[in-house]
Design a protein around this motif. Structure first.
Motif, short mmCIF file in Angstrom:
data_model
loop_
_atom_site.label_atom_id
_atom_site.label_comp_id
_atom_site.label_asym_id
_atom_site.label_seq_id
_atom_site.Cartn_x
_atom_site.Cartn_y
_atom_site.Cartn_z
N ASP A 5 0.84 -1.21 0.00
CA ASP A 5 0.00 0.00 0.00
C ASP A 5 0.87 1.25 0.00
O ASP A 5 0.64 2.18 -0.76
N LEU A 6 1.86 1.21 0.89
CA LEU A 6 2.75 2.36 1.04
C LEU A 6 3.42 2.73 -0.28
O LEU A 6 3.61 3.91 -0.58
N VAL A 7 3.80 1.72 -1.07
CA VAL A 7 4.48 2.02 -2.34
C VAL A 7 3.48 2.10 -3.50
O VAL A 7 3.88 2.10 -4.67
N GLY A 8 2.18 2.14 -3.16
CA GLY A 8 1.16 2.36 -4.18
C GLY A 8 0.80 1.13 -4.99
O GLY A 8 0.29 1.24 -6.10
N LEU A 9 1.04 -0.07 -4.43
CA LEU A 9 0.77 -1.29 -5.19
C LEU A 9 -0.11 -2.26 -4.41
O LEU A 9 -0.07 -3.47 -4.65
N GLY A 10 -0.91 -1.71 -3.49
CA GLY A 10 -1.78 -2.56 -2.67
C GLY A 10 -2.72 -3.41 -3.50
O GLY A 10 -3.15 -4.48 -3.06
N ASP A 11 -3.03 -2.95 -4.72
CA ASP A 11 -3.97 -3.71 -5.55
C ASP A 11 -3.27 -4.68 -6.50
O ASP A 11 -3.91 -5.28 -7.35
N ARG A 12 -1.96 -4.82 -6.40
CA ARG A 12 -1.25 -5.71 -7.32
C ARG A 12 -0.56 -6.89 -6.61
O ARG A 12 0.35 -7.50 -7.16
N CYS A 13 -1.05 -7.20 -5.40
CA CYS A 13 -0.41 -8.24 -4.58
C CYS A 13 -0.26 -9.57 -5.31
O CYS A 13 0.73 -10.27 -5.14
N GLU A 14 -1.27 -9.92 -6.10
CA GLU A 14 -1.24 -11.26 -6.72
C GLU A 14 -0.55 -11.27 -8.09
O GLU A 14 -0.38 -12.33 -8.68
N ALA A 15 -0.16 -10.10 -8.59
CA ALA A 15 0.50 -10.05 -9.91
C ALA A 15 1.88 -10.69 -9.83
O ALA A 15 2.47 -10.79 -8.75
N LYS A 16 2.37 -11.14 -10.99
CA LYS A 16 3.76 -11.60 -11.08
C LYS A 16 4.62 -10.41 -11.52
O LYS A 16 4.13 -9.54 -12.26
N PRO A 17 5.88 -10.38 -11.12
CA PRO A 17 6.73 -9.24 -11.48
C PRO A 17 6.68 -8.88 -12.97
O PRO A 17 6.62 -7.70 -13.31
N ALA A 18 6.65 -9.88 -13.84
CA ALA A 18 6.69 -9.59 -15.28
C ALA A 18 5.45 -8.84 -15.76
O ALA A 18 5.46 -8.26 -16.84
N GLN A 19 4.40 -8.85 -14.94
CA GLN A 19 3.18 -8.13 -15.32
C GLN A 19 3.22 -6.66 -14.89
O GLN A 19 2.26 -5.93 -15.12
N LEU A 20 4.30 -6.26 -14.25
CA LEU A 20 4.42 -4.88 -13.76
C LEU A 20 5.41 -4.10 -14.60
O LEU A 20 6.31 -4.67 -15.21
N SER A 21 5.25 -2.77 -14.56
CA SER A 21 6.24 -1.90 -15.22
C SER A 21 7.52 -1.92 -14.40
O SER A 21 7.54 -2.35 -13.23
N GLY A 22 8.59 -1.41 -15.00
CA GLY A 22 9.87 -1.32 -14.29
C GLY A 22 9.75 -0.52 -12.99
O GLY A 22 10.27 -0.91 -11.95
N GLY A 23 9.02 0.59 -13.07
CA GLY A 23 8.86 1.44 -11.89
C GLY A 23 8.09 0.72 -10.79
O GLY A 23 8.42 0.82 -9.60
N GLN A 24 7.06 -0.03 -11.20
CA GLN A 24 6.29 -0.80 -10.22
C GLN A 24 7.17 -1.90 -9.62
O GLN A 24 7.13 -2.14 -8.41
N GLN A 25 7.96 -2.56 -10.45
CA GLN A 25 8.84 -3.62 -9.93
C GLN A 25 9.84 -3.04 -8.93
O GLN A 25 10.12 -3.64 -7.90
N GLN A 26 10.34 -1.83 -9.24
CA GLN A 26 11.29 -1.24 -8.31
C GLN A 26 10.61 -0.88 -7.00
O GLN A 26 11.20 -1.00 -5.92
N ARG A 27 9.34 -0.48 -7.07
CA ARG A 27 8.62 -0.18 -5.82
C ARG A 27 8.39 -1.45 -5.01
O ARG A 27 8.42 -1.43 -3.78
N VAL A 28 8.18 -2.58 -5.70
CA VAL A 28 8.10 -3.87 -4.97
C VAL A 28 9.44 -4.16 -4.29
O VAL A 28 9.48 -4.59 -3.13
N ALA A 29 10.52 -3.90 -5.00
CA ALA A 29 11.85 -4.16 -4.42
C ALA A 29 12.07 -3.29 -3.18
O ALA A 29 12.67 -3.75 -2.19
N ILE A 30 11.54 -2.07 -3.20
CA ILE A 30 11.66 -1.20 -2.02
C ILE A 30 10.82 -1.77 -0.87
O ILE A 30 11.28 -1.86 0.28
#
Ligand SMILES: Nc1ncnc2c1ncn2[C@@H]1O[C@H](COP(=O)(O)OP(=O)(O)OP(=O)(O)O)[C@@H](O)[C@H]1O
Ligand SMILES: [Mg+2]
Length: 258
Positions: A139-164
């Motif tokens: 939620d904090l990194v703005g991806l609370g609604d993408r919990c079930e996605a796989k990394p490849a389904q995210l943009s680079g910026g979203q993937q980096q926010r997951v890494a954070i």
């Protein structure tokens, strides 16, 4: 070998969370860090700038114990990193999270699982606890609604926010950031930097940050360290370093990237 090092805590100050004391690191004949001294106080945000090859990533890799120094001492909370046994290193490393230029997410795991795996395995959290915390962080990194996605389904910026979020899930006292936006498309950079600004503003996590984003560095840094030839040639608050650098090399460097 331990005779080469002063006893643990000999040169430390309770006010310093990270301390490099006369650290020299060579790769073959290449002296990358030369008698380097600097320290970071708890809760501070310190940015490392300097030309390519000046040793910025090497400093972060030393803190992660991925490489070892040839000379000098590195302490975290007064505990010496080299020499230290595997168990002590694990304890020290628990305090440190790192985010790299390449996000290195586990491709076969969901976003949520990427964030919960280490807390379950390393910190011993129950899966439920880890998931509750993982959802908060996503939620904090703005991806609370993408919990079930796989990394490849995210943009680079979203993937980096997951890494954070994944780094924060380990509750680190120290966050190391190595050019975390430099592999991103320009339009994705701002979102990642906003997340980091938020973390800098709302947590007491100590940040050691390598970046070429000077506006970001100016916003979040308490101190900027300018590196060249293996050592800190100039340091100070961002307002001074960026508007009135004293060292010719700093002026050249900032002139080239700004
Ligand atoms: N594992 C290694 N083996 C040999 N040389 C290395 C190794 N890692 C780094 N170096 C060398 O050490 C020097 C410093 O590298 P480092 O990656 O720390 O620089 P940097 O300041 O992070 O540069 P950049 O801004 O390009 O990321 C470089 O000359 C690099 O080639
Ligand atoms: Mg680097």
């Amino acid at each position: 070998m331990s005779a080469d090092f002063p006893p643990t805590s000999a040169n430390t100050n309770a006010d310093e969370l990270i301390r490099f004391d006369k650290v020299t690191k060579r790769f073959g004949k290449n002296t990358v860090l030369d008698d380097l001294c600097f320290s970071v106080r708890p809760g501070k945000h310190v940015t490392l700038i300097g030309p390519s090859g000046s040793g910025k990533t090497t400093i972060l890799r030393l803190l992660m114990t991925l490489v070892r120094p040839d000379e000098g001492t590195i302490t975290v909370s007064g505990d010496q990193l080299f020499p230290a046994g595997p168990k002590e290193v694990r304890e020290i490393r628990k305090n440190i999270g790192m985010v790299f230029q390449q996000f290195n997410l586990f491709p076969n795991m969901s976003v949520l699982r990427n964030v919960t795996e280490a807390p379950v395995r390393v910190l011993g959290l129950s899966r439920d606890e880890a998931e509750a915390r993982g959802r908060e962080l996503l939620d904090l990194v703005g991806l609370g609604d993408r919990c079930e996605a796989k990394p490849a389904q995210l943009s680079g910026g979203q993937q980096q926010r997951v890494a954070i979020a994944r780094a924060l899930a380990m509750r680190p006292r120290i966050l190391l950031l190595d050019e975390v936006t430099s592999a991103l498309d320009p339009e994705l950079v701002a979102g990642v930097l906003d997340v980091l600004r938020d973390i800098a503003r709302t947590t007491d996590i100590t940040m050691l940050c390598v970046t070429h984003e000077m506006n970001f560095a100016r916003d979040i840094s308490d101190e900027v360290l300018m590196f060249d030839s293996g050592t800190v040639i100039e340091s100070g608050p961002p307002e001074r370093i960026f508007s009135a650098p004293e060292h010719e090399r700093t002026r050249e460097f900032l002139g080239a990237i700004l």
